[in-house]
Design an enzyme around this catalytic site. Structure first.
Site, mmCIF file in Angstrom:
data_model
loop_
_atom_site.group_PDB
_atom_site.id
_atom_site.type_symbol
_atom_site.label_atom_id
_atom_site.label_comp_id
_atom_site.label_asym_id
_atom_site.label_seq_id
_atom_site.Cartn_x
_atom_site.Cartn_y
_atom_site.Cartn_z
ATOM 1 N N PRO A 11 -4.169 12.326 -113.391
ATOM 2 C CA PRO A 11 -3.363 12.282 -114.599
ATOM 3 C C PRO A 11 -2.034 11.259 -114.449
ATOM 4 C CG PRO A 11 -3.087 14.443 -113.373
ATOM 5 C CD PRO A 11 -4.305 13.551 -112.689
ATOM 6 N N ASN A 12 -1.923 10.468 -115.575
ATOM 7 C CA ASN A 12 -0.801 9.986 -115.835
ATOM 8 C C ASN A 12 -0.849 8.444 -115.234
ATOM 9 O OD1 ASN A 12 0.948 11.790 -117.402
ATOM 10 N ND2 ASN A 12 0.949 12.818 -115.367
ATOM 11 N N ARG A 19 5.223 3.396 -116.265
ATOM 12 C CA ARG A 19 5.504 4.661 -115.681
ATOM 13 C C ARG A 19 6.577 4.804 -114.567
ATOM 14 N NH1 ARG A 19 1.792 9.061 -112.396
ATOM 15 N NH2 ARG A 19 3.510 10.778 -112.343
ATOM 16 N N TYR A 24 6.667 3.970 -108.701
ATOM 17 C CA TYR A 24 5.289 3.700 -108.697
ATOM 18 C C TYR A 24 4.969 2.174 -108.675
ATOM 19 C CZ TYR A 24 4.723 8.609 -109.373
ATOM 20 O OH TYR A 24 4.905 9.918 -109.199
ATOM 21 N N ASN A 75 -6.750 9.546 -105.814
ATOM 22 C CA ASN A 75 -5.534 9.697 -106.383
ATOM 23 C C ASN A 75 -5.395 10.862 -107.363
ATOM 24 O OD1 ASN A 75 -2.893 9.921 -106.958
ATOM 25 N ND2 ASN A 75 -2.491 7.532 -107.007
ATOM 26 N N ALA A 78 -0.545 14.489 -110.023
ATOM 27 C CA ALA A 78 0.202 15.656 -109.836
ATOM 28 C C ALA A 78 -1.114 16.990 -109.676
ATOM 29 C CB ALA A 78 0.939 15.902 -111.233
ATOM 30 N N HIS A 81 -0.832 18.566 -105.953
ATOM 31 C CA HIS A 81 -0.018 19.694 -105.719
ATOM 32 C C HIS A 81 -0.300 21.063 -106.420
ATOM 33 C CE1 HIS A 81 1.873 15.853 -104.445
ATOM 34 N NE2 HIS A 81 1.893 15.820 -105.781
ATOM 35 N N ASP A 88 -11.517 22.822 -104.119
ATOM 36 C CA ASP A 88 -12.996 23.485 -104.004
ATOM 37 C C ASP A 88 -14.043 22.534 -104.335
ATOM 38 O OD1 ASP A 88 -11.946 25.948 -103.359
ATOM 39 O OD2 ASP A 88 -12.217 26.888 -105.298
ATOM 40 N N GLU A 99 -7.718 10.881 -99.414
ATOM 41 C CA GLU A 99 -6.719 11.156 -100.556
ATOM 42 C C GLU A 99 -5.684 9.944 -100.354
ATOM 43 O OE1 GLU A 99 -4.435 14.746 -99.267
ATOM 44 O OE2 GLU A 99 -2.916 14.186 -100.943
ATOM 45 N N HIS A 101 -1.794 8.168 -102.152
ATOM 46 C CA HIS A 101 -1.033 7.958 -103.272
ATOM 47 C C HIS A 101 -0.127 6.747 -103.202
ATOM 48 C CE1 HIS A 101 -1.542 12.419 -103.848
ATOM 49 N NE2 HIS A 101 -1.665 12.557 -102.419
ATOM 50 N N LEU A 102 0.432 6.465 -104.163
ATOM 51 C CA LEU A 102 1.052 5.262 -104.360
ATOM 52 C C LEU A 102 2.402 5.390 -103.615
ATOM 53 C CD1 LEU A 102 0.197 4.992 -107.682
ATOM 54 C CD2 LEU A 102 0.367 2.852 -106.768
ATOM 55 N N SER A 103 3.146 6.571 -103.918
ATOM 56 C CA SER A 103 4.379 6.931 -103.322
ATOM 57 C C SER A 103 4.141 7.429 -102.198
ATOM 58 C CB SER A 103 5.370 7.338 -104.536
ATOM 59 O OG SER A 103 4.564 8.961 -104.662
ATOM 60 N N ARG A 108 9.519 12.827 -101.112
ATOM 61 C CA ARG A 108 10.062 13.062 -102.308
ATOM 62 C C ARG A 108 10.289 14.738 -102.363
ATOM 63 N NH1 ARG A 108 6.148 10.453 -106.666
ATOM 64 N NH2 ARG A 108 7.949 11.049 -108.014
ATOM 65 N N ARG A 112 6.245 18.022 -103.847
ATOM 66 C CA ARG A 112 5.008 17.148 -103.679
ATOM 67 C C ARG A 112 4.416 17.008 -102.216
ATOM 68 N NH1 ARG A 112 5.309 14.214 -108.611
ATOM 69 N NH2 ARG A 112 7.361 14.129 -109.253
HETATM 70 C C1 DQA Z 1 1.168 10.230 -107.052
HETATM 71 C C2 DQA Z 1 2.077 11.262 -106.419
HETATM 72 C C3 DQA Z 1 2.171 12.613 -107.454
HETATM 73 O O1 DQA Z 1 3.049 13.364 -106.678
HETATM 74 C C4 DQA Z 1 2.242 12.218 -108.832
HETATM 75 O O2 DQA Z 1 2.371 13.453 -109.250
HETATM 76 C C5 DQA Z 1 1.279 11.420 -109.410
HETATM 77 C C6 DQA Z 1 1.432 9.997 -108.519
HETATM 78 C C7 DQA Z 1 1.344 8.862 -106.520
HETATM 79 O O3 DQA Z 1 0.463 8.273 -106.506
HETATM 80 O O4 DQA Z 1 2.273 8.390 -105.826
HETATM 81 O O5 DQA Z 1 1.105 11.203 -110.371
HETATM 82 O O6 DQA Z 1 -0.349 10.554 -106.741
#
Ligand code: DQA
Length: 148
Positions: A11-12, A19, A24, A75, A78, A81, A88, A99, A101-103, A108, A112
């Site tokens: 998502p997002n 964003r 990011y 990725n 959210a 978390h 599952d 797994e 993540h950009l950040s 953080r 997270r």
């Molecule tokens: C994220 C980190 C997550 O905590 C956050 O909710 C995101 C992006 C990242 O790529 O850094 O949507 O997955």
């Protein structure tokens, strides 16, 4: 059969570029997809790039990877978390997952720093921005023994 990997975004992440660029970065998801496609072409592998804002759709795409993809870069945004369902789903398939993540989620907010993905993933890459995607491709290819 040529090696295929799935790069799945939650998502997002469709809003990357606009964003919270201070968190990011300025790179759009389309830019990242182009980067991954170019790397896949150079390596002679197939890559499928997908994004959904919906938890169940992500579960469906993880299930559909069985017998199709040799590995997955996820990725989960959210849902990382919060989602027992994604945890599952990963446990229910034998396709290995990295797994991503950009950040740096560990630097953080406290919420997270819990990941439901980490215990069922091969490993985690975070904090390198968009450059984490090609790194994660190398990581999954190395894990499945397809590193060139
Ligand atoms: C994220 C980190 C997550 O905590 C956050 O909710 C995101 C992006 C990242 O790529 O850094 O949507 O997955």
């Amino acid at each position: 059969m040529s090696c295929s990997i799935l790069i799945l975004n939650g998502p997002n992440l469709n809003l990357l570029g606009t964003r919270q660029p201070e968190v990011y970065g300025p790179t759009t998801l389309a830019d990242i997809e182009a980067m991954c496609n170019a790397k896949a072409q150079a390596l002679g592998i197939d890559v499928v790039f997908a994004q959904s804002n919906h938890e169940g759709a992500l579960v469906d795409m993880l299930h559909a990877a069985r017998g199709v993809h040799a590995g997955i870069v996820l990725n989960a945004g959210a849902y990382t978390h919060t989602s027992v369902a994604l945890m599952d789903a990963i446990s229910s398939i034998t396709v290995p997952v990295i797994e991503l993540h950009l950040s740096n989620i560990h630097a953080r907010e406290a919420f997270r720093q819990t990941s439901y993905i980490a215990p069922v993933a091969v490993g985690q890459i975070c904090g390198f921005g968009a450059a984490g995607y090609p790194l994660a491709m190398d990581a999954i290819l190395s894990y499945i023994g397809e590193a060139q």
